[in-house]
Design a protein around this motif. Structure first.
Motif, PDB file in Angstrom:
ATOM      1  N   CYS A  67      -4.310  -9.976  -1.317  1.00  0.00           N
ATOM      2  CA  CYS A  67      -3.472 -10.333  -1.594  1.00  0.00           C
ATOM      3  C   CYS A  67      -2.630 -10.697   0.233  1.00  0.00           C
ATOM      4  O   CYS A  67      -2.378 -11.701   0.211  1.00  0.00           O
ATOM      5  N   ASN A 123      -9.615  -3.463  -1.121  1.00  0.00           N
ATOM      6  CA  ASN A 123     -10.010  -5.082  -1.510  1.00  0.00           C
ATOM      7  C   ASN A 123      -9.184  -5.856  -2.401  1.00  0.00           C
ATOM      8  O   ASN A 123      -8.945  -6.714  -1.470  1.00  0.00           O
ATOM      9  N   ASP A 124      -8.668  -5.053  -3.390  1.00  0.00           N
ATOM     10  CA  ASP A 124      -7.556  -6.052  -3.377  1.00  0.00           C
ATOM     11  C   ASP A 124      -6.423  -6.362  -2.780  1.00  0.00           C
ATOM     12  O   ASP A 124      -5.391  -7.120  -2.543  1.00  0.00           O
ATOM     13  N   SER A 125      -6.180  -5.534  -2.429  1.00  0.00           N
ATOM     14  CA  SER A 125      -4.907  -5.915  -1.361  1.00  0.00           C
ATOM     15  C   SER A 125      -4.965  -6.560  -0.335  1.00  0.00           C
ATOM     16  O   SER A 125      -4.648  -7.234   0.682  1.00  0.00           O
ATOM     17  N   TYR A 149       2.388   2.047  -3.793  1.00  0.00           N
ATOM     18  CA  TYR A 149       1.126   1.754  -4.263  1.00  0.00           C
ATOM     19  C   TYR A 149       0.598   3.673  -3.982  1.00  0.00           C
ATOM     20  O   TYR A 149       0.605   4.411  -5.185  1.00  0.00           O
ATOM     21  N   ARG A 163       0.804  -0.729  -0.110  1.00  0.00           N
ATOM     22  CA  ARG A 163       0.154  -0.316  -0.283  1.00  0.00           C
ATOM     23  C   ARG A 163       0.746   1.272   0.107  1.00  0.00           C
ATOM     24  O   ARG A 163       0.874   1.970  -1.133  1.00  0.00           O
ATOM     25  N   SER A 216      -9.197   9.901 -14.046  1.00  0.00           N
ATOM     26  CA  SER A 216      -9.023   8.814 -13.248  1.00  0.00           C
ATOM     27  C   SER A 216     -10.328   8.726 -12.259  1.00  0.00           C
ATOM     28  O   SER A 216     -10.662  10.587 -11.789  1.00  0.00           O
ATOM     29  N   ASP A 237     -11.973   3.821  -8.082  1.00  0.00           N
ATOM     30  CA  ASP A 237     -10.886   2.698  -8.769  1.00  0.00           C
ATOM     31  C   ASP A 237      -9.585   2.853  -7.225  1.00  0.00           C
ATOM     32  O   ASP A 237      -8.717   1.480  -7.189  1.00  0.00           O
ATOM     33  N   HIS A 238      -9.856   3.848  -7.478  1.00  0.00           N
ATOM     34  CA  HIS A 238      -7.877   3.257  -6.923  1.00  0.00           C
ATOM     35  C   HIS A 238      -8.628   3.075  -5.059  1.00  0.00           C
ATOM     36  O   HIS A 238      -7.664   2.510  -4.609  1.00  0.00           O
ATOM     37  N   SER A 257     -10.676   1.391  -4.455  1.00  0.00           N
ATOM     38  CA  SER A 257     -11.024  -0.987  -4.191  1.00  0.00           C
ATOM     39  C   SER A 257      -9.668  -1.026  -4.333  1.00  0.00           C
ATOM     40  O   SER A 257      -9.789  -2.095  -3.545  1.00  0.00           O
ATOM     41  N   ARG A 258      -8.871  -0.098  -5.058  1.00  0.00           N
ATOM     42  CA  ARG A 258      -7.293  -1.332  -5.323  1.00  0.00           C
ATOM     43  C   ARG A 258      -6.667  -1.212  -4.002  1.00  0.00           C
ATOM     44  O   ARG A 258      -6.080  -2.696  -3.858  1.00  0.00           O
ATOM     45  N   ALA A 259      -6.750   0.069  -3.472  1.00  0.00           N
ATOM     46  CA  ALA A 259      -5.985   0.229  -2.206  1.00  0.00           C
ATOM     47  C   ALA A 259      -6.727  -0.992  -1.142  1.00  0.00           C
ATOM     48  O   ALA A 259      -5.726  -1.311  -0.178  1.00  0.00           O
TER      49      ALA A 259
END
Length: 76
Positions: free
Chosen positions: A64, A59-61, A33, A30, A48, A52-53, A55-57
């Motif tokens: 992982c 949910n996606d992390s 990122y 994070r 942008s 979106d940023h 959710s990536r920071a």
């Protein structure tokens, strides 16, 4: 009974160490990122979507973290 208790303690310590490693990994991910987002141009941020940023920071992390914390423990 003693062997079972020792195995239980060992597995607990092992799972906690994997969980800690997953949290440290995601903390670094994070941070990288966020640093990358700060280096991007203002025009990029105008085009942008903030959602979106976010959710990536998050949910996606988290996915992982779950893989590196729990998934690797189960694989090993």
């Amino acid at each position: 009974l003693d062997t079972v208790a020792v195995m239980g303690i060992f597995r607990y310590v092992m799972s906690m160490s994997y969980a800690r490693a997953g949290v440290r990994f995601i903390h670094g991910l994070r941070g990288r990122y966020f640093s990358h987002l700060q280096r991007l141009s203002a025009g990029y941020h105008d085009r942008s979507k903030v959602g979106d940023h976010m959710s990536r920071a998050t949910n996606d992390s988290e996915a992982c973290r779950m893989f590196f914390g729990i998934g690797l423990l189960l694989i090993l």
